[in-house]
Design an enzyme around this catalytic site. Sequence first.
Site, PDB file in Angstrom:
ATOM      1  CB  CYS A   1      -0.886   0.066   1.120  1.00 42.78           C
ATOM      2  SG  CYS A   1      -1.729  -1.656   1.411  1.00 42.78           S
ATOM      3  CB  ALA A   2       3.716   1.757  -2.163  1.00 41.66           C
TER       4      ALA A   2
ATOM      5  N   GLY B   1       5.331   6.686  -1.549  1.00 40.71           N
ATOM      6  CA  GLY B   1       6.381   6.183  -1.213  1.00 40.71           C
ATOM      7  C   GLY B   1       7.175   6.581  -0.091  1.00 40.71           C
ATOM      8  N   GLY B   2       6.536   7.281   1.012  1.00 42.10           N
ATOM      9  CA  GLY B   2       7.253   7.510   2.136  1.00 42.10           C
ATOM     10  C   GLY B   2       8.094   6.509   2.779  1.00 42.10           C
ATOM     11  CE  LYS B   3       4.689   3.815   7.262  1.00 41.93           C
ATOM     12  NZ  LYS B   3       4.235   5.072   6.837  1.00 41.93           N
TER      13      LYS B   3
ATOM     14  CG  ASP C   1      -1.430   3.289  -4.358  1.00 40.82           C
ATOM     15  OD1 ASP C   1      -1.030   2.995  -2.828  1.00 40.82           O
ATOM     16  OD2 ASP C   1      -2.337   3.778  -4.610  1.00 40.82           O
TER      17      ASP C   1
ATOM     18  CG  ASP D   1      -4.509  -3.810 -13.143  1.00 42.68           C
ATOM     19  OD1 ASP D   1      -4.427  -4.823 -12.601  1.00 42.68           O
ATOM     20  OD2 ASP D   1      -3.875  -3.735 -14.455  1.00 42.68           O
TER      21      ASP D   1
ATOM     22  CG  ASP E   1       1.272   2.527   5.823  1.00 41.83           C
ATOM     23  OD1 ASP E   1       0.455   2.578   6.783  1.00 41.83           O
ATOM     24  OD2 ASP E   1       1.890   3.519   5.378  1.00 41.83           O
TER      25      ASP E   1
ATOM     26  CB  CYS F   1      -1.040   7.158  10.640  1.00 39.03           C
ATOM     27  SG  CYS F   1      -2.120   7.325   9.107  1.00 39.03           S
TER      28      CYS F   1
END
Length: 627
Positions: A448-449, A452-454, A472, A499, A517, A570
Amino acid sequence: MAHSSRPGSSSHSRSATGGTHSKRTSGATRSKSANGGSRSKSAASGSKRPSTSSKFKKNAGLKSDVPERTPLASKGHSGAVHSYEPKRPSRATHDVDAPTTRGGERRSGISESRPGRSGFRAPNGAEQPLRQERARTSRPEGRANTASRPEGRANTASRPEGRANTASRPESRPEPNPSRGPRANDSHANPFRHEERAERGAMAPLHRPVAHGIVAALGVIMIEGRYADKVIERAFKAEKNMGGRDRKAFAEMVYEIVRWWRRYGYAVGWNTEAPPRPLEASDIWKWLGAFLIEKSIKLGQPPKLPPWDEFKSIDPLEVANRLSDLDPVRERAIHESIPDWLDRLGEFELGAKWTSVLHALNQQAPVVLRANSLKCTREQLMARLREENGISSQAAFKTEHGIVLSERKNVFTTDAFKEGWFEVQDGASQQVSTALDVKPGDRVIDACAGAGGKTLAIGAMMKNKGRLLSLDVEERKLQELRRRVARAGVDTSEAKVIDSLKVIKRLEKSADKVLLDVPCTGLGVLRRNPDKKWKIAMADLERLRVIQAEILDDYTLMAKPGGTVVYATCSCLPSENRGQIDAFLKRNKARIEKDPGFPKFELLSDRTFWPGEDNYDGFYTAVLKRL
């Protein structure tokens, strides 16, 4: 908080509200204000919760000369400005958002008004008359009166709006002559430029063009439902003449007014839980006025507002009294500025702990960076920011590569950022990435990118050895991910759109480590995204719980036997966190009873990062192992 879900679900976006939404970079918002959600230092009280002081009650020498005004008519709900007309003071004023007493009588929190006088209550509850303010002697335009003020303080009351005091400047700098017209570098040529430094202990001047911009931005956020960070970013791009100080004030005021929207609405007589009519753009000046009044009180000044037509319908003393009378226990939802349903939900799920969590969610979040270990060390980044940009920082607690800025700065314009030396990422978010415990050479899937923070943090830990697949359901988020990956120098990353569920099935038993995430309410990062609490509803939470369960059931199968899965949100709600893990393990056990060959998972550990803990955001992680 995650940014995708299984295809076919009602929503796969990080937002809980449906529609097309942008993913927030975990830990901070990448607007030019570097607020991240909060993204910037509070214009009202630093990191303190607004709790209106009673200091203004000692300043009984100021009498409001603004008559009480009432709206006559509205031109529909299209944003047309109301016309106003003064009315005689009533015996008492009440508000639709005022709580009722046991007898059904509404508690207004406002002192009783009588014709011919204005007053406010002293600490003992008695109403005190206000002394007439001493009349000021008018002076020629541009001349400053400093005789009755401390040295360096200037009187600008008799100047036209926008003119600056020059009495306390060095004699070598001549006083501007209004008859000559604006110079090329004059503040009149650039209405966003300050000509004088704010005096110590006083509120920095708010220029009318900036105020109009703030009100317009708040309208887009609160009426049209746009994300605050994107609105501010677009405002900065549209207004090139806005200087650094005004940009900072602009972002601070927008975020703080959004954060305390219900509180300030109550102060000006607007019930945000049951609005008397659709909100119009012209109404938002009242929220700005309430913010300025509370800020002046916190600075030890009497409640006051600029003498602008937009504020003529606001009585500063009335607003100040309403703010000071709020009971933080009995009127917690208003005092902490949160919807009633969310306050009830938080208390139901967290019990007595909810009060401290709610308080922490209203604090200003610091700017936390993650040094990109592919290009520098934490110490090298700190030294470069200090030497090149004058930005001081310190090591972020419980992180390997994190640093915390000593004060808020726009870090996105630095050469270090442009060269990929760091990303903005909260300290708790950095620890979520390390929970995956990746090693160079691993095959890792960030399922679940989002943007792309992680992914970037995982890529740095892998030292560009192995394979990192970022998934994603939204291509637009992956486009941003690809740009960030290129800047950071992560060579092992590949981005792919989900998709259909076929993408997930083809990847079964292929990864050493899988990060989930998942989409969530985002309640753990309300410090950075205060507008989020006004955009979600109970129905969104129920829909997100379904998506989270589906992702756990389907995406965990991408892990190899013996592989690790990290579930992360979060959010600080147990129903999105440990509750989901317990339910997943129960379903997994039932599935194995029917099919003994079905993969079995066990929980190795989990942890809740409570909002405000180590001054970080709220997160949850659970480490699962496929047996």
